[in-house]
Design a protein around this motif. Structure first.
Motif, mmCIF file in Angstrom:
data_model
loop_
_atom_site.group_PDB
_atom_site.id
_atom_site.type_symbol
_atom_site.label_atom_id
_atom_site.label_comp_id
_atom_site.label_asym_id
_atom_site.label_seq_id
_atom_site.Cartn_x
_atom_site.Cartn_y
_atom_site.Cartn_z
ATOM 1 N N SER A 1 0.827 -1.202 0.000
ATOM 2 C CA SER A 1 0.000 0.000 0.000
ATOM 3 C C SER A 1 0.863 1.255 0.000
ATOM 4 N N PRO A 2 0.500 2.269 -0.797
ATOM 5 C CA PRO A 2 1.218 3.541 -0.733
ATOM 6 C C PRO A 2 0.767 4.355 0.462
ATOM 7 N N ALA A 3 1.671 5.149 1.001
ATOM 8 C CA ALA A 3 1.362 6.035 2.122
ATOM 9 C C ALA A 3 2.300 7.227 2.067
ATOM 10 N N SER A 4 1.920 8.300 2.726
ATOM 11 C CA SER A 4 2.790 9.485 2.725
ATOM 12 C C SER A 4 2.698 10.288 4.013
ATOM 13 N N SER A 5 2.039 9.743 5.033
ATOM 14 C CA SER A 5 2.014 10.412 6.340
ATOM 15 C C SER A 5 3.079 9.742 7.203
ATOM 16 N N TYR A 6 4.167 10.449 7.443
ATOM 17 C CA TYR A 6 5.342 9.796 8.013
ATOM 18 C C TYR A 6 6.216 10.811 8.735
ATOM 19 N N TRP A 7 6.730 10.411 9.903
ATOM 20 C CA TRP A 7 7.869 11.118 10.483
ATOM 21 C C TRP A 7 8.655 10.134 11.324
ATOM 22 N N SER A 8 9.891 10.486 11.635
ATOM 23 C CA SER A 8 10.758 9.573 12.373
ATOM 24 C C SER A 8 11.434 10.298 13.520
ATOM 25 N N LEU A 9 11.744 9.524 14.556
ATOM 26 C CA LEU A 9 12.470 10.035 15.715
ATOM 27 C C LEU A 9 13.349 8.902 16.214
ATOM 28 N N GLY A 10 14.667 9.055 16.062
ATOM 29 C CA GLY A 10 15.557 7.962 16.405
ATOM 30 C C GLY A 10 15.264 6.774 15.511
ATOM 31 N N GLN A 11 15.024 5.610 16.108
ATOM 32 C CA GLN A 11 14.720 4.400 15.352
ATOM 33 C C GLN A 11 13.217 4.157 15.228
ATOM 34 N N MET A 12 12.421 5.114 15.655
ATOM 35 C CA MET A 12 10.977 4.967 15.609
ATOM 36 C C MET A 12 10.376 5.727 14.439
ATOM 37 N N LEU A 13 9.413 5.086 13.794
ATOM 38 C CA LEU A 13 8.620 5.725 12.762
ATOM 39 C C LEU A 13 7.211 5.932 13.279
ATOM 40 N N VAL A 14 6.596 7.012 12.876
ATOM 41 C CA VAL A 14 5.174 7.234 13.137
ATOM 42 C C VAL A 14 4.486 7.345 11.784
ATOM 43 N N LEU A 15 3.553 6.436 11.552
ATOM 44 C CA LEU A 15 2.860 6.357 10.279
ATOM 45 C C LEU A 15 1.386 6.674 10.470
ATOM 46 N N GLY A 16 0.827 7.437 9.573
ATOM 47 C CA GLY A 16 -0.608 7.697 9.577
ATOM 48 C C GLY A 16 -1.273 6.889 8.489
ATOM 49 N N LEU A 17 -2.233 6.041 8.856
ATOM 50 C CA LEU A 17 -2.887 5.156 7.904
ATOM 51 C C LEU A 17 -4.399 5.310 7.977
ATOM 52 N N LEU A 18 -5.071 5.038 6.880
ATOM 53 C CA LEU A 18 -6.530 5.002 6.911
ATOM 54 C C LEU A 18 -6.973 3.872 7.823
#
Length: 210
Positions: free
Chosen positions: A35-52
């Protein structure tokens, strides 16, 4: 561009410029959803993803926490767009039926190549020069129609041509993500500068544009 005066606007999206990802997850029957996605940010080794929240990716990750995050080059934007209105969910929900169609084999549909992962079950996308294997650590629902996913990156893979030789650093002059800005796809433009803490500025002999 003058900023002497501003007007108030109410854009329908706030994608001012975010990276495009192809997220690979495991379906209940052991097959793969892409699936494509584009809501994303990272902090250290952690990703935060926004998904439907009603999407197959969100459903998969609440049950099977392994995933891969693959960053396509801008030349692959049409592959991304080709599955933007598909879903791995079946039947397609009433809320999505007007726009989305079911597609089970998204790799095959796009002509992309699944590449075996080492630490998680879902495969990586071979055509993507930068790939993460990750594991969900927490999900937060109730954010409108979205699910917020916090995932720990377990391993990073990169094509040799985008790595500064002899280091673990991605060369930002060789690497070009796809940037999604107000529903348009872009590559990177001219580099203008860098942070003093950059790992690669001294290694790539970059000179800021005057």
């Amino acid at each position: 561009m003058s900023t002497a005066s501003h007007i108030e606007i109410k854009p329908s999206v706030l994608y001012v410029g975010t990276p495009v990802m192809l997220i690979s997850t495991e379906n209940a029957d052991g097959s793969t959803n892409l699936s494509p996605a584009s809501s994303y940010w990272s902090l250290g080794q952690m990703l935060v993803l926004g998904l439907l929240a009603d999407g197959q990716t969100a459903a998969n990750l609440t049950q099977r926490p392994g995933l891969t995050v693959n960053f396509p080059h801008p030349k692959l934007w049409q592959h991304v767009e080709a599955i933007a209105d598909t879903t791995g969910a079946t039947p397609v929900s009433a809320a999505k039926a007007a726009r989305y169609v079911h597609e089970k084999d998204k790799f095959g549909c796009l002509g992309l190549t699944p590449q075996a992962s080492e630490l998680v079950t879902p495969p990586r996308v071979q055509e993507c020069a930068l790939q993460f294997e990750a594991m969900v650590r927490r999900t937060t629902s109730g954010v409108g129609d979205y699910l917020m996913v916090e995932a720990e990156v377990l391993r990073v893979y990169a094509s040799p041509e985008i790595v500064v030789p002899g280091t673990n650093h991605v060369n930002p002059q060789a690497w070009e993500p796809t940037i999604y800005s107000f529903r348009h796809y872009f590559g990177l433009g001219t580099e203008h500068g860098f942070r003093p803490t950059s790992d690669t500025a001294a290694l790539t002999a970059f000179s800021p544009v005057p």
